[in-house]
Write a protein that holds these residues in place. Structure first.
Motif, PDB file in Angstrom:
ATOM      1  N   ALA A   1       0.832  -1.208   0.000  1.00 37.03           N
ATOM      2  CA  ALA A   1       0.000   0.000   0.000  1.00 37.03           C
ATOM      3  C   ALA A   1       0.861   1.251   0.000  1.00 37.03           C
ATOM      4  O   ALA A   1       0.533   2.245  -0.662  1.00 37.03           O
ATOM      5  N   GLY A   2       1.977   1.207   0.724  1.00 39.37           N
ATOM      6  CA  GLY A   2       2.864   2.368   0.756  1.00 39.37           C
ATOM      7  C   GLY A   2       3.489   2.652  -0.591  1.00 39.37           C
ATOM      8  O   GLY A   2       3.677   3.819  -0.959  1.00 39.37           O
ATOM      9  N   SER A   3       3.799   1.612  -1.343  1.00 44.59           N
ATOM     10  CA  SER A   3       4.380   1.812  -2.671  1.00 44.59           C
ATOM     11  C   SER A   3       3.380   2.460  -3.616  1.00 44.59           C
ATOM     12  O   SER A   3       3.727   3.355  -4.399  1.00 44.59           O
ATOM     13  N   VAL A   4       2.122   2.012  -3.562  1.00 47.25           N
ATOM     14  CA  VAL A   4       1.081   2.617  -4.407  1.00 47.25           C
ATOM     15  C   VAL A   4       0.893   4.085  -4.043  1.00 47.25           C
ATOM     16  O   VAL A   4       0.827   4.964  -4.915  1.00 47.25           O
ATOM     17  N   ALA A   5       0.796   4.365  -2.740  1.00 50.88           N
ATOM     18  CA  ALA A   5       0.639   5.750  -2.297  1.00 50.88           C
ATOM     19  C   ALA A   5       1.844   6.595  -2.697  1.00 50.88           C
ATOM     20  O   ALA A   5       1.695   7.760  -3.091  1.00 50.88           O
ATOM     21  N   ALA A   6       3.045   6.011  -2.621  1.00 56.12           N
ATOM     22  CA  ALA A   6       4.257   6.747  -2.973  1.00 56.12           C
ATOM     23  C   ALA A   6       4.259   7.127  -4.452  1.00 56.12           C
ATOM     24  O   ALA A   6       4.622   8.254  -4.812  1.00 56.12           O
TER      25      ALA A   6
ATOM     26  N   ALA B   1      10.175  12.781  -0.665  1.00 55.22           N
ATOM     27  CA  ALA B   1      11.413  12.137  -1.108  1.00 55.22           C
ATOM     28  C   ALA B   1      11.984  11.238  -0.016  1.00 55.22           C
ATOM     29  O   ALA B   1      12.411  10.099  -0.283  1.00 55.22           O
ATOM     30  N   ALA B   2      11.983  11.728   1.222  1.00 56.99           N
ATOM     31  CA  ALA B   2      12.505  10.908   2.321  1.00 56.99           C
ATOM     32  C   ALA B   2      11.618   9.694   2.567  1.00 56.99           C
ATOM     33  O   ALA B   2      12.106   8.583   2.809  1.00 56.99           O
ATOM     34  N   GLY B   3      10.298   9.885   2.484  1.00 56.83           N
ATOM     35  CA  GLY B   3       9.387   8.764   2.689  1.00 56.83           C
ATOM     36  C   GLY B   3       9.509   7.709   1.604  1.00 56.83           C
ATOM     37  O   GLY B   3       9.513   6.503   1.895  1.00 56.83           O
ATOM     38  N   VAL B   4       9.607   8.154   0.361  1.00 63.45           N
ATOM     39  CA  VAL B   4       9.750   7.201  -0.746  1.00 63.45           C
ATOM     40  C   VAL B   4      11.079   6.459  -0.647  1.00 63.45           C
ATOM     41  O   VAL B   4      11.151   5.240  -0.864  1.00 63.45           O
ATOM     42  N   THR B   5      12.148   7.171  -0.312  1.00 70.55           N
ATOM     43  CA  THR B   5      13.457   6.532  -0.160  1.00 70.55           C
ATOM     44  C   THR B   5      13.434   5.500   0.956  1.00 70.55           C
ATOM     45  O   THR B   5      14.010   4.403   0.829  1.00 70.55           O
ATOM     46  N   ALA B   6      12.758   5.834   2.055  1.00 72.23           N
ATOM     47  CA  ALA B   6      12.652   4.874   3.157  1.00 72.23           C
ATOM     48  C   ALA B   6      11.917   3.615   2.722  1.00 72.23           C
ATOM     49  O   ALA B   6      12.316   2.497   3.069  1.00 72.23           O
ATOM     50  N   THR B   7      10.849   3.798   1.935  1.00 72.93           N
ATOM     51  CA  THR B   7      10.080   2.639   1.475  1.00 72.93           C
ATOM     52  C   THR B   7      10.895   1.778   0.520  1.00 72.93           C
ATOM     53  O   THR B   7      10.927   0.545   0.639  1.00 72.93           O
ATOM     54  N   VAL B   8      11.572   2.424  -0.424  1.00 72.61           N
ATOM     55  CA  VAL B   8      12.303   1.676  -1.455  1.00 72.61           C
ATOM     56  C   VAL B   8      13.570   1.047  -0.892  1.00 72.61           C
ATOM     57  O   VAL B   8      13.819  -0.155  -1.046  1.00 72.61           O
ATOM     58  N   VAL B   9      14.397   1.863  -0.230  1.00 69.30           N
ATOM     59  CA  VAL B   9      15.713   1.391   0.209  1.00 69.30           C
ATOM     60  C   VAL B   9      15.596   0.482   1.427  1.00 69.30           C
ATOM     61  O   VAL B   9      16.096  -0.654   1.431  1.00 69.30           O
ATOM     62  N   GLU B  10      14.944   0.972   2.479  1.00 71.35           N
ATOM     63  CA  GLU B  10      14.929   0.221   3.733  1.00 71.35           C
ATOM     64  C   GLU B  10      13.942  -0.942   3.716  1.00 71.35           C
ATOM     65  O   GLU B  10      14.236  -2.018   4.235  1.00 71.35           O
TER      66      GLU B  10
ATOM     67  N   LEU C   1      12.231  -2.344   0.875  1.00 71.09           N
ATOM     68  CA  LEU C   1      12.281  -3.261  -0.266  1.00 71.09           C
ATOM     69  C   LEU C   1      13.675  -3.820  -0.497  1.00 71.09           C
ATOM     70  O   LEU C   1      13.863  -5.031  -0.591  1.00 71.09           O
ATOM     71  N   VAL C   2      14.674  -2.949  -0.604  1.00 68.61           N
ATOM     72  CA  VAL C   2      16.029  -3.389  -0.949  1.00 68.61           C
ATOM     73  C   VAL C   2      16.706  -4.092   0.229  1.00 68.61           C
ATOM     74  O   VAL C   2      17.276  -5.181   0.087  1.00 68.61           O
ATOM     75  N   LYS C   3      16.618  -3.492   1.415  1.00 67.20           N
ATOM     76  CA  LYS C   3      17.328  -4.028   2.581  1.00 67.20           C
ATOM     77  C   LYS C   3      16.510  -5.038   3.381  1.00 67.20           C
ATOM     78  O   LYS C   3      16.963  -5.518   4.412  1.00 67.20           O
ATOM     79  N   GLY C   4      15.302  -5.317   2.938  1.00 71.78           N
ATOM     80  CA  GLY C   4      14.531  -6.365   3.593  1.00 71.78           C
ATOM     81  C   GLY C   4      13.580  -5.911   4.668  1.00 71.78           C
ATOM     82  O   GLY C   4      12.851  -6.728   5.235  1.00 71.78           O
TER      83      GLY C   4
ATOM     84  N   PRO D   1      17.497   4.372  11.080  1.00 65.40           N
ATOM     85  CA  PRO D   1      18.137   4.739   9.815  1.00 65.40           C
ATOM     86  C   PRO D   1      17.938   6.214   9.469  1.00 65.40           C
ATOM     87  O   PRO D   1      16.896   6.797   9.736  1.00 65.40           O
ATOM     88  N   LEU D   2      18.980   6.803   8.884  1.00 64.78           N
ATOM     89  CA  LEU D   2      18.994   8.244   8.628  1.00 64.78           C
ATOM     90  C   LEU D   2      17.801   8.708   7.808  1.00 64.78           C
ATOM     91  O   LEU D   2      17.228   9.773   8.074  1.00 64.78           O
ATOM     92  N   VAL D   3      17.383   7.930   6.822  1.00 71.20           N
ATOM     93  CA  VAL D   3      16.295   8.364   5.956  1.00 71.20           C
ATOM     94  C   VAL D   3      14.981   8.455   6.727  1.00 71.20           C
ATOM     95  O   VAL D   3      14.152   9.343   6.472  1.00 71.20           O
ATOM     96  N   PHE D   4      14.778   7.570   7.701  1.00 75.30           N
ATOM     97  CA  PHE D   4      13.597   7.668   8.559  1.00 75.30           C
ATOM     98  C   PHE D   4      13.679   8.903   9.456  1.00 75.30           C
ATOM     99  O   PHE D   4      12.670   9.557   9.729  1.00 75.30           O
ATOM    100  N   GLN D   5      14.869   9.211   9.944  1.00 75.40           N
ATOM    101  CA  GLN D   5      15.050  10.407  10.756  1.00 75.40           C
ATOM    102  C   GLN D   5      14.727  11.665   9.947  1.00 75.40           C
ATOM    103  O   GLN D   5      14.034  12.573  10.432  1.00 75.40           O
ATOM    104  N   LEU D   6      15.226  11.732   8.719  1.00 76.82           N
ATOM    105  CA  LEU D   6      14.946  12.882   7.856  1.00 76.82           C
ATOM    106  C   LEU D   6      13.457  12.995   7.557  1.00 76.82           C
ATOM    107  O   LEU D   6      12.909  14.095   7.500  1.00 76.82           O
ATOM    108  N   HIS D   7      12.822  11.854   7.360  1.00 76.78           N
ATOM    109  CA  HIS D   7      11.386  11.859   7.082  1.00 76.78           C
ATOM    110  C   HIS D   7      10.609  12.413   8.275  1.00 76.78           C
ATOM    111  O   HIS D   7       9.693  13.234   8.110  1.00 76.78           O
TER     112      HIS D   7
END
Length: 233
Positions: A91-96, A136-145, A147-150, A179-185
């Motif tokens: 759901a987060g990916s669709v919203a993103a 941008a921070a929210g999308v990066t958190a969803t994709v990187v943390e 999806l990519v990092k599990g 993680p830094l991206v969550f902090q920025l978000h």
């Protein structure tokens, strides 16, 4: 520094959010509007506005679920961590995607359409910059943390800290190893709350909900004025 970032700054932003709305309403009721530019351009707006708003509503709902509902509650009703992760990421990916495309169209409209660009104020530019940072921070958190990092279980750290703010007992140490991206978000989201009262976002509180139950407008024909008696000469 942890106390400054995760206790002082959030409370300061929420205070400005509350006091700023009172000030704006008392001093600038005529400016309490979206300052719509629909009459100047509709092609970009027809796609950008619905995508952005629907994506924002979906993101807000997902954040409310993840931040306000304790992990123990979802486990009690039978939602496993794996199932929660799948639903949240899906759901987060669709919203993103909706948010990125919608916000991108709205920003492009502001930049590329000369008439819209001339109506863009300084507060609009600040608002779009902060919104872009939050998204941008929210999308990066969803994709990187996620999806990519599990996946990162933010419900054991960020959610507990966030609920602690409203319980007047936040623990800043919970955010130290996030993680830094969550902090920025999180920080950019509170920055958005701080500037909210001074931008067009105040129109959120003026949604025409009363239209759902108010009576229809009744038009009556204006009666002809009574004839004056002719004066006798």
């Amino acid at each position: 520094m942890s106390t400054l970032l995760w206790v002082v700054f959030p409370y300061a932003a929420l205070t400005v959010f509350a006091v700023g709305h009172v000030w704006r309403w008392r001093s600038d009721q005529f400016g309490w509007t979206t300052r719509t530019t629909q009459l100047l351009e509709r092609r970009w707006l027809r796609w950008g506005s619905p995508l952005f708003h629907l994506g924002a509503f979906a993101a807000i709902g997902g954040h409310a679920m993840g931040l306000l509902v304790p992990k123990a509650v979802t486990e009690f009703v039978g939602i496993t961590e794996h199932l929660y992760h799948l639903v949240a990421v899906g759901a987060g990916s669709v919203a993103a995607v909706m948010l990125v495309v919608g916000l991108g169209l709205l920003i492009a409209r502001r930049v590329l359409e000369p008439r819209i660009n001339r109506t863009t104020t300084k507060s609009d530019k600040v608002l779009f910059a902060v919104l872009g940072l939050v998204v941008a921070a929210g999308v990066t958190a969803t994709v990187v943390e996620q999806l990519v990092k599990g996946g990162y279980d933010y419900r054991e750290t960020i959610s507990v800290w966030f609920r602690g703010l409203f319980a007047l007992n936040p623990d800043p140490l919970l955010m130290v190893d996030v993680p830094l991206v969550f902090q920025l978000h999180a920080l950019s989201a509170f920055l958005l709350f701080a500037i909210w009262p001074f931008t067009r976002l105040v129109h959120v509180w003026s949604a025409p909900i009363a239209y759902l139950w108010r009576p229809y407008v009744v038009y009556r024909r204006r009666s002809a004025p009574p004839k004056r008696p002719m004066a006798h000469r």
